[in-house]
Enzyme design. Sequence first.
Site, PDB file in Angstrom:
ATOM      1  N   ASP A  52       0.793  -1.121   0.114  1.00 49.64           N
ATOM      2  CA  ASP A  52      -0.014  -0.034   0.140  1.00 49.64           C
ATOM      3  C   ASP A  52       0.970   1.178   0.003  1.00 49.64           C
ATOM      4  O   ASP A  52       2.101   1.170   0.282  1.00 49.64           O
ATOM      5  CB  ASP A  52      -0.868   0.133   1.271  1.00 49.64           C
ATOM      6  CG  ASP A  52      -2.167   1.043   0.955  1.00 49.64           C
ATOM      7  OD1 ASP A  52      -2.041   1.834   0.059  1.00 49.64           O
ATOM      8  OD2 ASP A  52      -3.382   0.753   1.767  1.00 49.64           O
TER       9      ASP A  52
HETATM   10  C1  BGC Z   1      -4.804   3.509  -0.135  1.00 47.99           C
HETATM   11  C2  BGC Z   1      -5.108   2.382  -1.108  1.00 47.99           C
HETATM   12  C3  BGC Z   1      -4.848   3.136  -2.547  1.00 47.99           C
HETATM   13  C4  BGC Z   1      -3.378   3.912  -2.488  1.00 47.99           C
HETATM   14  C5  BGC Z   1      -3.105   4.625  -3.780  1.00 47.99           C
HETATM   15  C6  BGC Z   1      -3.618   4.159  -0.071  1.00 47.99           C
HETATM   16  O1  BGC Z   1      -3.495   5.186   0.890  1.00 47.99           O
HETATM   17  O2  BGC Z   1      -4.884   2.692   1.065  1.00 47.99           O
HETATM   18  O3  BGC Z   1      -6.164   1.703  -1.065  1.00 47.99           O
HETATM   19  O4  BGC Z   1      -5.074   2.143  -3.732  1.00 47.99           O
HETATM   20  O5  BGC Z   1      -3.559   4.735  -1.583  1.00 47.99           O
HETATM   21  O6  BGC Z   1      -3.803   5.724  -3.803  1.00 47.99           O
END
Ligand code: BGC
Length: 747
Positions: A229
């Site tokens: 993530d």
């Molecule tokens: C979120 C993800 C997301 C990623 C990219 C993160 O903060 O938890 O779900 O895909 O950011 O934006």
Amino acid sequence: MDPKAILSQMTLEEKAAFCSGRDFWRTKAIDRLGVPSVMMCDGPHGLRKQEGEGDHLGINKSIETVCYPTAAALASSFDRDVMRQLGEALGRECQAEDVAMLLGPGLNIKRSPLCGRNFEYFSEDPHLAGEMGAAYVQALQGEGVAACAKHFACNDQETLRMSGSSNLDERTLREIYLPAFEGVVKKGKTRSLMCAYNAINGEFCAENKLLLTDILRDEWSSDAFVVTDWGAIKDRAKGVAAGLDLEMPGGPNATGEEIVEAVREGTLSEADLDRAVLRLLTFVKDCVDQRRSDATIDRDACRRLARKLAGECAVLMKNEGGLLPLQEGRTVAFIGEFAEKPRFQGAGSSHINVPHAVSALESAGDAVVYARGYDAHSDATDAALLKEAVEVAKRAEVAVIFAGLPDAFETEGADREHMRLPDNQNELIAAVAAANPHTVVVLHGGSPVELPWLERTPAVLCVYLGGEQVGAATVDLLYGRVNPSGHLAETWPIRLQDNPSYLNFPGEEGVVTYAEGIFVGYRYYDKKDMPVNFCFGHGLSYARFEYADLTVDKENVTDQETVTVSVDVKNTGSVAGKAVAQLYVRDVESAVRRPVRELRAFEKVALEPGEIQTVRFALDKRAFAYWEPRCHDFFVESGEFVIEIGESSRDIRLSRSIQVKGTVELPFTVTENTTIGQLLKHPRGKEIIGRMIQSSAMSHVDQTDSMGEGSERMMQGMMMGIQLGALVSYGRITRQQLKDLIASLNA
Ligand code: BGC
């Protein structure tokens, strides 16, 4: 492009650097070896493609496109075909926009109604979440675009989402929190997973070998690559060793020097790094091979699809006296700001930039009158708005209130503080319902709210966060142009305090303990036989359905066989509709705690009035098994199981018993501390102890006749609790005999 040949030509530095992204959304290119950079974007209910500055919070602008229903709504369709249509549409759009991977689906479990990101997740039930996710992934990837199942795993709250630890036992992890991912990996063949920010039992997911290698690669045989993530990495080298492939977002500072150092120092093997690089190169090669540069996108067609899908997802929760559908020509009042400005998606990284969200008010046009009723940006009642709404409601034959959670209540990054609607909305609904007995409430939001006015409102339609066309779909449903067919993918408890996670959400000091174990959602409410507002699987229709002829192809099976179940579903109503046949399995007697029933299969069927269709389900070992920590595997305990067919988890229409024989014997080591009771549950122990009881003075039970029933139970209980070692102290056997007995039992 030949990934292995390229890998063999890469320097250690190149390999290490390749394991981090180029920028917010792209992998690094290696020009000298002809490896291009590929793009990934947020989804999953639309495409959040940022062409300017990137961010992971949905702050900077992304391209204007179509917002489909969110996962919370989609799951309520109980329809794999809905997921397929969505996956295909998004796959085509990604191809047209040159996006190689769409970040989603979100597969975390709706453990508490308060999780700020609940709208991005499917269900409290892992089977439903896994099936819906797998259908979406297959369709998206069928268009040549990679899916990325997230957030692996146990990321079920937003409080301390980047640093907290979700602590849970092995059985709970395996039965509740992993199966949705397992389904998307095994059935959906997802090409990627995003590991969660949080730790599980103290080990961060990005560095968690149990999760990323032992389970994902070794047990589930997946060759999917794992991306962090955004910003989840702590120890870069430890991550690679654990099975992590790509760090995002990376950027110019992510040179991979920690990885190079670790390889040089011998704390990370180059073979582990090579495996990660090879998985990434294979992903890039697949993207190149599957690129359809001539793809185009028809956004009007996508909007029509968004409207159709939103209609499949809404749940008619209550409809007393057949108040709905609304008859054309009746005077109808639409009340509440959401009628004019619908709430249709949540905030954060999944936020889709839509040019226009269609409201129910504009869709209904002249057919309705309108009163704003409340200010969606405030909790406080505006007396003038309330008064106007009540007057408008009094003059109408039917009042439809558009209520729900405001934007600020549901967002990535923050959990909800309570389970209530804003006070001004509750007050409005109570006042309007008092003024007009024909009041309908339309609910928007990503997860349950308390419904203090439920008794006084004859009809409730929940449209969840239904995407940009939710207003049009709502009007279709209210007027019966579309027949509601959604069913709840989660229980709606009466009060927050009823929820099983209540005492342990969101945890303290950075640790959340999943103390309720496997008893999440209906598994808990049913076990406690608790009243709820609406149970899991509940959903009404303007048609009626009857179930008959539940048959099984075998009544005695082993856990190595598949049981085929069939049931006839008939539409006995006067309009066409869609039924969701839900199959639950109940273990009649078990040595371990098990839920009353668990959803093991479901099928949605479209039926004309009077039409009958036979629905078939196949049940394998997993339908009867629980996770047994003693053998670290799913395990079937031999005995009777009931197969139930229901319209919801609490509306079981038909049931049938079968006998299932487990083919695995549990490892059982006898020690001096093993009790007579435990031994009696073991086939060999039972035989030996049975003989001992018969031949020895241990058969006290015979002597209790004169002592009354209570004492008999006492003797029985005491005897079952005696551990083998105590037999020596009681002078029943010698120490040597005890040793021999234990040895023979363990032989
Ligand atoms: C979120 C993800 C997301 C990623 C990219 C993160 O903060 O938890 O779900 O895909 O950011 O934006």
